[in-house]
Write a protein that holds these residues in place. Structure first.
Motif, PDB file in Angstrom:
ATOM      1  N   GLN A 174      -1.173 -29.211  56.269  1.00 13.14           N
ATOM      2  CA  GLN A 174      -0.133 -28.250  55.914  1.00 13.14           C
ATOM      3  C   GLN A 174       1.080 -28.948  55.297  1.00 13.14           C
ATOM      4  O   GLN A 174       1.661 -28.463  54.322  1.00 13.14           O
ATOM      5  CB  GLN A 174       0.301 -27.439  57.144  1.00 13.14           C
ATOM      6  CG  GLN A 174      -0.773 -26.531  57.683  1.00 13.14           C
ATOM      7  CD  GLN A 174      -1.752 -27.235  58.621  1.00 13.14           C
ATOM      8  OE1 GLN A 174      -1.697 -28.445  58.823  1.00 13.14           O
ATOM      9  NE2 GLN A 174      -2.673 -26.476  59.181  1.00 13.14           N
ATOM     10  N   ARG A 175       1.435 -30.076  55.850  1.00  8.00           N
ATOM     11  CA  ARG A 175       2.578 -30.829  55.314  1.00  8.00           C
ATOM     12  C   ARG A 175       2.247 -31.390  53.925  1.00  8.00           C
ATOM     13  O   ARG A 175       3.080 -31.385  53.026  1.00  8.00           O
ATOM     14  CB  ARG A 175       2.944 -31.954  56.276  1.00  8.00           C
ATOM     15  CG  ARG A 175       4.210 -32.659  55.912  1.00  8.00           C
ATOM     16  CD  ARG A 175       4.610 -33.613  57.017  1.00  8.00           C
ATOM     17  NE  ARG A 175       5.717 -34.439  56.586  1.00  8.00           N
ATOM     18  CZ  ARG A 175       6.010 -35.617  57.104  1.00  8.00           C
ATOM     19  NH1 ARG A 175       5.274 -36.094  58.098  1.00  8.00           N
ATOM     20  NH2 ARG A 175       7.019 -36.310  56.656  1.00  8.00           N
TER      21      ARG A 175
ATOM     22  N   TRP B 298       0.133 -29.992  51.829  1.00 13.07           N
ATOM     23  CA  TRP B 298       0.188 -28.817  50.955  1.00 13.07           C
ATOM     24  C   TRP B 298       1.624 -28.532  50.541  1.00 13.07           C
ATOM     25  O   TRP B 298       1.896 -28.258  49.371  1.00 13.07           O
ATOM     26  CB  TRP B 298      -0.407 -27.601  51.666  1.00 13.07           C
ATOM     27  CG  TRP B 298      -0.334 -26.353  50.829  1.00 13.07           C
ATOM     28  CD1 TRP B 298      -1.276 -25.906  49.964  1.00 13.07           C
ATOM     29  CD2 TRP B 298       0.743 -25.421  50.771  1.00 13.07           C
ATOM     30  NE1 TRP B 298      -0.850 -24.758  49.361  1.00 13.07           N
ATOM     31  CE2 TRP B 298       0.396 -24.421  49.840  1.00 13.07           C
ATOM     32  CE3 TRP B 298       1.978 -25.324  51.404  1.00 13.07           C
ATOM     33  CZ2 TRP B 298       1.221 -23.347  49.535  1.00 13.07           C
ATOM     34  CZ3 TRP B 298       2.811 -24.253  51.102  1.00 13.07           C
ATOM     35  CH2 TRP B 298       2.429 -23.278  50.174  1.00 13.07           C
ATOM     36  N   HIS B 299       2.544 -28.578  51.492  1.00 17.64           N
ATOM     37  CA  HIS B 299       3.956 -28.306  51.213  1.00 17.64           C
ATOM     38  C   HIS B 299       4.513 -29.272  50.167  1.00 17.64           C
ATOM     39  O   HIS B 299       5.206 -28.866  49.236  1.00 17.64           O
ATOM     40  CB  HIS B 299       4.779 -28.387  52.509  1.00 17.64           C
ATOM     41  CG  HIS B 299       6.231 -28.114  52.322  1.00 17.64           C
ATOM     42  ND1 HIS B 299       6.713 -26.835  52.136  1.00 17.64           N
ATOM     43  CD2 HIS B 299       7.293 -28.934  52.264  1.00 17.64           C
ATOM     44  CE1 HIS B 299       8.023 -26.894  51.973  1.00 17.64           C
ATOM     45  NE2 HIS B 299       8.402 -28.155  52.060  1.00 17.64           N
ATOM     46  N   HIS B 300       4.184 -30.539  50.302  1.00 15.93           N
ATOM     47  CA  HIS B 300       4.661 -31.520  49.330  1.00 15.93           C
ATOM     48  C   HIS B 300       4.001 -31.319  47.962  1.00 15.93           C
ATOM     49  O   HIS B 300       4.641 -31.527  46.930  1.00 15.93           O
ATOM     50  CB  HIS B 300       4.443 -32.947  49.836  1.00 15.93           C
ATOM     51  CG  HIS B 300       5.489 -33.382  50.793  1.00 15.93           C
ATOM     52  ND1 HIS B 300       6.702 -33.881  50.404  1.00 15.93           N
ATOM     53  CD2 HIS B 300       5.512 -33.361  52.151  1.00 15.93           C
ATOM     54  CE1 HIS B 300       7.439 -34.162  51.463  1.00 15.93           C
ATOM     55  NE2 HIS B 300       6.730 -33.860  52.538  1.00 15.93           N
TER      56      HIS B 300
ATOM     57  N   VAL C   6       5.275 -27.093  47.003  1.00 11.60           N
ATOM     58  CA  VAL C   6       6.695 -26.724  47.036  1.00 11.60           C
ATOM     59  C   VAL C   6       7.565 -27.836  46.458  1.00 11.60           C
ATOM     60  O   VAL C   6       8.338 -27.606  45.532  1.00 11.60           O
ATOM     61  CB  VAL C   6       7.138 -26.362  48.473  1.00 11.60           C
ATOM     62  CG1 VAL C   6       8.613 -26.045  48.521  1.00 11.60           C
ATOM     63  CG2 VAL C   6       6.309 -25.190  48.998  1.00 11.60           C
TER      64      VAL C   6
END
Length: 111
Positions: A38-39, A41-43, A46
């Motif tokens: 998830q982290r 994916w965020h990097h 986003v």
């Protein structure tokens, strides 16, 4: 292409070469980085750039150069002299040797 677009593209390519976000997360954890899928994916989606602390590890895992992952930080990750990294030149040399060896084997290619 702007720096931010090229960073995002290089980061996505590195993660893809490793085997996707989940596999990249597993391999990063094995290398000592606490980075969930998830982290990651965020990097990717986003922030659109590779975190600085992951650059050397992602370069090692994927083969995508650190100067490609973070071209906005030339003092930390300078582009190699001559345009190619040493690892890539070495890989090209091995590939050409392999092609020459395949030609010598002809139809007797061993798999």
């Amino acid at each position: 292409m702007s720096n931010s677009e090229s960073m995002r593209e290089a980061f996505e390519r590195a993660v893809s070469l490793i085997g996707g976000q989940s596999e990249a997360s597993r391999q990063l954890k094995a290398q000592g980085h606490a980075f969930s899928q998830q982290r990651l994916w965020h990097h990717l989606r986003v922030k659109a750039k590779c975190p600085v602390e992951l650059v050397p590890t992602l370069e090692k895992l994927s083969g995508v150069g650190r100067h490609e992952l973070r071209p906005d930080l030339p003092d930390l990750f300078p582009a190699p002299v001559g345009g190619q990294s040493e690892d890539r030149r070495e890989g090209d040399r091995r590939s050409s040797e392999r092609r020459i060896g395949d030609r010598r084997l002809g139809d007797r290619r061993v798999v």
